[in-house]
Write a protein that holds these residues in place. Structure first.
Motif, PDB file in Angstrom:
ATOM      1  N   GLY A 239       0.764  -1.153  -0.116  1.00 44.13           N
ATOM      2  CA  GLY A 239      -0.051  -0.083  -0.042  1.00 44.13           C
ATOM      3  C   GLY A 239       0.927   1.381  -0.139  1.00 44.13           C
ATOM      4  O   GLY A 239       1.973   1.338   0.273  1.00 44.13           O
ATOM      5  N   ALA A 240       0.322   2.512  -0.025  1.00 39.31           N
ATOM      6  CA  ALA A 240       0.926   3.837  -0.365  1.00 39.31           C
ATOM      7  C   ALA A 240       1.446   4.065   1.132  1.00 39.31           C
ATOM      8  O   ALA A 240       1.035   3.509   2.115  1.00 39.31           O
ATOM      9  N   GLY A 241       2.435   4.734   1.279  1.00 33.17           N
ATOM     10  CA  GLY A 241       3.149   5.261   2.434  1.00 33.17           C
ATOM     11  C   GLY A 241       1.762   5.868   3.197  1.00 33.17           C
ATOM     12  O   GLY A 241       0.822   6.609   2.681  1.00 33.17           O
ATOM     13  N   GLY A 242       1.772   5.680   4.638  1.00 34.18           N
ATOM     14  CA  GLY A 242       0.713   6.148   5.450  1.00 34.18           C
ATOM     15  C   GLY A 242      -0.745   5.605   5.290  1.00 34.18           C
ATOM     16  O   GLY A 242      -1.800   5.945   5.577  1.00 34.18           O
ATOM     17  N   SER A 243      -0.830   4.525   4.527  1.00 35.55           N
ATOM     18  CA  SER A 243      -1.972   3.717   4.348  1.00 35.55           C
ATOM     19  C   SER A 243      -2.431   2.718   5.545  1.00 35.55           C
ATOM     20  O   SER A 243      -3.549   2.140   5.482  1.00 35.55           O
ATOM     21  N   GLY A 244      -1.763   2.518   6.491  1.00 35.42           N
ATOM     22  CA  GLY A 244      -1.712   1.798   7.835  1.00 35.42           C
ATOM     23  C   GLY A 244      -1.366   0.385   7.614  1.00 35.42           C
ATOM     24  O   GLY A 244      -1.637  -0.544   8.198  1.00 35.42           O
ATOM     25  N   LYS A 245      -0.533  -0.172   6.770  1.00 30.15           N
ATOM     26  CA  LYS A 245       0.270  -1.451   6.518  1.00 30.15           C
ATOM     27  C   LYS A 245       0.609  -1.908   7.724  1.00 30.15           C
ATOM     28  O   LYS A 245       0.298  -2.935   8.283  1.00 30.15           O
ATOM     29  N   THR A 246       1.601  -0.977   8.354  1.00 29.83           N
ATOM     30  CA  THR A 246       2.139  -1.654   9.553  1.00 29.83           C
ATOM     31  C   THR A 246       1.255  -1.939  10.881  1.00 29.83           C
ATOM     32  O   THR A 246       1.245  -2.897  11.514  1.00 29.83           O
ATOM     33  N   ARG A 247       0.380  -0.694  11.192  1.00 30.99           N
ATOM     34  CA  ARG A 247      -0.567  -1.168  12.327  1.00 30.99           C
ATOM     35  C   ARG A 247      -1.408  -2.306  11.774  1.00 30.99           C
ATOM     36  O   ARG A 247      -1.737  -3.096  12.737  1.00 30.99           O
ATOM     37  N   LEU A 248      -1.892  -2.369  10.754  1.00 32.33           N
ATOM     38  CA  LEU A 248      -2.956  -3.681  10.370  1.00 32.33           C
ATOM     39  C   LEU A 248      -1.930  -4.922  10.565  1.00 32.33           C
ATOM     40  O   LEU A 248      -2.627  -5.986  10.887  1.00 32.33           O
ATOM     41  N   ALA A 249      -0.785  -4.824  10.140  1.00 32.98           N
ATOM     42  CA  ALA A 249      -0.018  -6.208  10.270  1.00 32.98           C
ATOM     43  C   ALA A 249       0.338  -6.675  11.620  1.00 32.98           C
ATOM     44  O   ALA A 249       0.257  -7.759  12.019  1.00 32.98           O
ATOM     45  N   GLY A 407      -9.697   8.681   2.885  1.00 38.08           N
ATOM     46  CA  GLY A 407      -9.481   7.355   4.008  1.00 38.08           C
ATOM     47  C   GLY A 407      -8.044   7.171   4.128  1.00 38.08           C
ATOM     48  O   GLY A 407      -7.942   5.996   4.889  1.00 38.08           O
ATOM     49  N   LEU A 408      -7.172   7.839   3.865  1.00 40.32           N
ATOM     50  CA  LEU A 408      -5.739   7.592   4.172  1.00 40.32           C
ATOM     51  C   LEU A 408      -5.435   7.582   5.458  1.00 40.32           C
ATOM     52  O   LEU A 408      -5.516   8.893   5.854  1.00 40.32           O
ATOM     53  N   PRO A 409      -5.062   6.625   6.476  1.00 37.78           N
ATOM     54  CA  PRO A 409      -5.029   6.988   7.654  1.00 37.78           C
ATOM     55  C   PRO A 409      -3.939   7.961   8.011  1.00 37.78           C
ATOM     56  O   PRO A 409      -4.234   8.657   9.178  1.00 37.78           O
ATOM     57  N   LEU A 410      -2.706   7.966   7.619  1.00 34.65           N
ATOM     58  CA  LEU A 410      -1.640   8.934   8.046  1.00 34.65           C
ATOM     59  C   LEU A 410      -2.588  10.457   7.742  1.00 34.65           C
ATOM     60  O   LEU A 410      -2.085  11.165   8.793  1.00 34.65           O
ATOM     61  N   ALA A 411      -3.149  10.513   6.687  1.00 34.09           N
ATOM     62  CA  ALA A 411      -3.685  12.005   6.461  1.00 34.09           C
ATOM     63  C   ALA A 411      -4.590  12.265   7.477  1.00 34.09           C
ATOM     64  O   ALA A 411      -4.831  13.374   8.210  1.00 34.09           O
ATOM     65  N   LEU A 412      -5.350  11.080   7.833  1.00 37.81           N
ATOM     66  CA  LEU A 412      -6.354  11.467   9.026  1.00 37.81           C
ATOM     67  C   LEU A 412      -5.744  11.806  10.290  1.00 37.81           C
ATOM     68  O   LEU A 412      -6.293  12.438  11.074  1.00 37.81           O
ATOM     69  N   GLU A 413      -4.761  10.898  10.530  1.00 39.39           N
ATOM     70  CA  GLU A 413      -3.978  11.117  11.737  1.00 39.39           C
ATOM     71  C   GLU A 413      -3.609  12.622  11.929  1.00 39.39           C
ATOM     72  O   GLU A 413      -3.532  13.287  13.009  1.00 39.39           O
ATOM     73  N   LEU A 414      -2.900  13.145  10.491  1.00 44.32           N
ATOM     74  CA  LEU A 414      -2.320  14.448  10.597  1.00 44.32           C
ATOM     75  C   LEU A 414      -3.712  15.610  10.736  1.00 44.32           C
ATOM     76  O   LEU A 414      -3.637  16.734  11.544  1.00 44.32           O
TER      77      LEU A 414
END
Length: 927
Positions: A239-249, A407-414
């Motif tokens: 997935g793109a950077g900031g899409s939440g890959k690490t957190r979901l994994a 719905g991009l998680p990093l963008a929502l966090e920011l």
């Protein structure tokens, strides 16, 4: 005291040797990997072993240590002073590190462990559980490391050598002991600092990072990914950077800990700066130390070959090829190792299952709760505001923010961090400019001042890795820098598209590129595949073919790069040309002939046309902007967006004045006429008349009879709006006659509609019916009008006024089917209202009330202004209310308001035909 070496390599301690008693510090040492070292060195191992003994004995005994025995490469030494013991260990490690060994691989890595406790010697040895505890401390250490127990640390406190200190490693369970021991590592100049976790019993079954925030949403994705990891040995979350890959994994891996007896181990590869260190990083997490003369990958493969474990390899794209090589080796040498990887692109190896992480869902939850994207924004906003929850009035704007950020998680966090100082509406407005289709400065709005590390250049690889994930700008730049020139150019060009596009559109954007050596246009498939693999472009298969789109934050970054590369004018002009071409295709069939205009064909184009319009009012051609606006003319009014259309036109007029671009009079007349129609739909009748006069002047200057007839035909509606129905009727008759004389009767069709409506209002029903009957072929000849079937709608209204329910139903059903079929939704609302009137006249007020409620709800959703029949609808609603009673009418009306427009249309079309009713004269039996 003298020491006697024995032939087997050991030594004995004379019985008269004075051993410490009371509080004794015990030290155990041995060489890590001594068996392999001996096998590697062969006959050269004996000199290395002997030199190792000499160096350690000299330093340990000099500090007061009393060796008790040795076995092979191990020492057991007693000290009366804990501080002296630690100092001796530090000196011993420095001596080993600084010695000149035959080869670098021959250097022995010695691990040391100390513990202090009460003990009494008996017969030249100690029989105490404290000795065993010291041995277990040593067994937990790694080669080159000095560990000690809390008792030793306490005994030596404040008396350590200069620049030395003890690093607290936490509580650990030593093998053979029920309690937990706090272990400390000796840190001193000349000693290595970084080691894997201690080798102790009951080690944690995982090292997954502990979340500091609540995991929100993604229940469906979590279940899908967990099932994949259970079935496949290598799964890569892409997935793109900031899409939440690490957190979901990590969340999925946490669920799988009980299923892996040898643990679940998280390895962050973001900080790995050299391909050769990938295996070292994994080995370090597993508690493995490099062995002299042996590749780390061999050690790693041997260790995992007999174990059942899950490796979570994060940010594999930092060292993609090297990671793939290591993973391939581990999977081939073990049947029980599984790998869950995260990356911006696949590893590209056999057996890999690529799972592309979608953005957070923007759909409301099944129970009516917020979507996953809004739920994340709500949770993070509450945290940013010190626990204060968002209020209900903000929910609509939070949904706008979530949609704007795709719905991009990093963008929502920011975005949540920004909501500490902005209201949800303020932030939504900043992200989504006042004009639809404008991109807004997503990255600038969210990133400015939000860098977690202050924005300065960092040298520590781990800090660099954190910074790469701290801002949208950084995470996009990391991906962009890995692209080749062709893929980077395509990414920049694709940034002009506001929504998903097909392959033909992608090829169109590069149609002006240099041809290849064979003279053919360059193939976009290779660079497009790179962008899809790196998750910079989303490929979305469907039954009609695959489309491609960028998440909005990525598009904003690529648009910046387009401007920086000096390619913005070329790219956006090309996009405008594509939009005009797409408009032409929407109006014509495969054979190039005009087809009935459908609003549904314009719906998917609208976002692109608005984006192209923005360029024409800021940096492009205003003339092309007028052409784009003409393509959206009916769509704006049908979708309740007449005000938006007027706003774009005002901007285009300003652009013309700014640039002095020449616009032919015919095109200006068409634009002014369109403006007047928008103003009339918006209830701005003075503005409608003003622009109609401008349109007439420009049309006369153009000398086009058809255009002039079309403009003059709008006079009637304008005069009705300003309260002059008599003058409106005169104007309509005049233009209809003039158009017929000049052979352009079809261009005056709107005047025919207006006149028929005026005749209906004053009861001249026969004349209205005759007028409309003559207009039917004119309407059928105009592709932009025939889908609306206004002639049938008005004939149905005439039939209702006559009380002819059979004819009324026939005409109204034809109009309604066509209107909903071609996407004229506001027109469909009028037809539903008309059928509701039919129900009132036919004695079915309950169905009428439901249809009235449904039509009004749909009109409100469409934001459609009041139409020409509003007074008539209100009159018939009152009749239905009288027939039903207030309570029953209100209940039926409210039930209808819950229907969608499609459901309301279905109910209206299901109204029974009068000829099919029991007792119908049409089917009465004859005697």
């Amino acid at each position: 005291m003298s020491l006697d070496f024995q032939g087997g390599g050991g030594f004995t301690v004379p019985a008269r040797a004075h051993l410490p008693r009371g509080q004794v510090t015990f030290l155990f040492t041995d060489i890590e990997g001594s068996t392999r070292l001996a096998r590697m060195l062969g006959s050269g191992y004996w000199p290395v072993l002997t030199e190792h003994r000499r160096l350690l004995l000299r330093t340990l005994t000099a500090a007061g240590g009393r060796p008790l025995f040795t076995e092979g490469d191990s020492f057991f030494v007693a000290f009366a002073d804990a501080a002296a013991a630690l100092a001796a260990c530090a000196e011993g490690q420095r001596a080993l590190a600084g010695h000149s060994w035959p080869t670098p691989q021959a250097r022995p890595l010695v691990r040391m462990g100390l513990h202090t406790g009460y003990a009494e010697p008996h017969g030249g040895e100690y029989a105490s559980p404290e000795v065993h505890r010291a041995a277990r401390v040593a067994a937990a250490a790694h080669g080159g490391q000095v560990l000690c127990s809390a008792a030793t640390a306490h005994s030596a406190q404040d008396r350590l050598p200069e620049d030395a200190w003890l690093l607290d490693l936490g509580l650990h369970r030593l093998r053979g002991f029920d309690d937990r021991e706090r272990l400390f590592q000796l840190v001193a100049p000349g000693l290595e600092r970084h080691f894997p976790r201690p080798r102790t019993a009951g080690e944690a079954s995982h090292n997954l990072p502990n979340p500091v925030t609540l995991f929100v949403g993604r229940q469906e994705e979590r279940a899908q990914l967990r099932a994949l990891v259970a079935d496949e040995r290598l799964v890569t979350v892409v997935g793109a950077g900031g899409s939440g890959k690490t957190r979901l994994a990590v969340e999925v891996a946490r669920d799988l800990v009980p299923e892996h007896p040898d643990g679940v181990w998280f390895v962050d590869l973001a900080a790995v700066t050299d391909p050769g260190l990938v295996a070292v990083g994994i080995a370090d997490v597993l508690g493995l130390r490099p062995e002299p003369g042996r590749p780390v990958l061999d050690t790693l493969a041997e260790y995992t070959s007999t174990r059942s474990l899950l490796l979570v390899l994060d940010t594999c794209d930092a060292q993609l090829s090297a990671t793939a090589a290591v993973v391939s080796r581990l999977l081939h040498t073990s049947r029980e190792v599984r790998v869950l990887a995260t990356s911006r692109e696949p590893l590209g190896m056999p057996g890999e299952t690529v799972w592309r992480i979608p953005p957070l869902s923007l759909r409301p939850a099944p129970d009516g709760g917020p979507s996953d994207a809004v739920a994340l924004l709500l949770a993070r906003t509450a945290a940013a505001r010190g626990g204060r929850q968002a209020i209900a009035a903000e929910f609509e704007h939070l949904a706008r923010i979530a949609a704007r950020l795709d719905g991009l998680p990093l963008a929502l966090e920011l975005a949540a961090a920004r909501l500490r100082m902005l209201s949800a509406r303020q932030l939504a407005d900043r992200l989504d400019t006042e004009l639809p289709g404008a991109p807004g400065d997503v990255i600038g709005t969210l990133d400015a001042g939000s860098g977690m590390l202050g924005g300065e250049a960092l040298e520590d690889p781990r800090q660099q890795a954190e910074q790469r994930h701290a801002t949208l700008q950084a995470t996009m730049a990391w991906s962009y820098q890995t692209l080749g020139s062709r893929a980077a150019a395509l990414l920049r060009r694709l940034s002009v598209f506001a929504g998903p596009v097909d392959l033909a559109a992608v090829e169109w954007m590069l149609g002006d590129a240099e041809p290849d050596g064979r003279g053919a246009p360059p193939d976009v498939l290779d660079p497009l595949a790179v962008l899809v693999d790196k998750s910079l472009v989303q490929a979305e298969p469907s039954g009609s073919g695959t489309t491609y789109r960028m998440l909005d934050p990525i598009r904003a970054y690529a648009a910046r790069k387009l401007a920086e590369a000096g390619e913005e004018r070329v790219g956006r002009d090309r996009h405008v040309a594509w939009c005009l071409h797409a408009l032409s295709r929407a109006h014509r069939g495969p054979d190039g002939q005009l087809v009935t205009l459908s609003m549904y064909a314009l719906d998917p184009l609208a976002v692109e046309l608005r984006s192209a319009l923005r360029w024409t009012v800021t940096g492009g051609s205003a003339r092309q902007g007028l052409q784009l606006a003409s393509g959206l003319d009916q769509w704006w009014r049908e979708r309740g967006l007449a005000r938006e259309g007027r706003l774009w036109l005002f901007r285009l007029y300003g652009r013309i004045a700014e640039t002095g671009e020449h616009i032919p009079q015919a095109e200006l007349a068409a634009a002014y006429h369109m403006h007047s129609l928008h103003a009339g739909a918006d209830g701005e009748f003075t503005e409608e008349l003003r622009f109609l006069q401008r349109a007439e002047a420009a049309a006369r200057a153009a000398g086009d009879p058809g255009l002039l007839a079309r403009v003059l035909a709008g006079r009637g509606a304008a005069l009705i709006g300003t309260g002059h129905p008599e003058k409106a009727e005169q104007a309509c008759r005049k233009v209809i006659s003039w158009a017929a004389e000049h052979g352009v009767a079809d261009e005056a069709l709107s005047a025919v509609y207006c006149l028929a409506r005026l005749l209906w209002e004053r009861g001249a029903l026969d004349e209205a019916a005759a007028l409309l009957a003559g207009a039917r072929p004119l309407e059928a000849a105009r592709s932009a009008e025939r889908g609306r079937r206004t002639v049938d709608m008005l004939l149905g209204m005439v039939a209702l006024a006559r009380g002819d329910l059979v004819a009324a139903r026939d005409h109204l059903v034809v109009a309604l089917r066509s209107r909903i079929g071609y996407g004229f939704r506001s027109g469909a609302c009028d037809s539903v209202n008309a059928i509701a009137v039919w129900c009132v006249l036919g004695g079915d007020p309950a169905t009428a009330a439901r249809l009235f409620g449904a039509a009004q709800a749909a009109r409100s959703e469409l934001r459609v202004a009041r139409g020409p029949f509003e007074a008539y609808w209100a009159e018939q609603q009152a009749a239905a209310r009288t027939a039903l009673g207030d309570a029953a009418f209100d209940a039926a009306y409210a039930k209808g308001a819950t229907l969608s427009l499609e459901e309301a249309v279905a109910e209206a079309l299901a109204v029974e035909h009068p000829d099919l009713l029991v007792g119908s004269d049409r089917f009465a039996s004859s005697s």
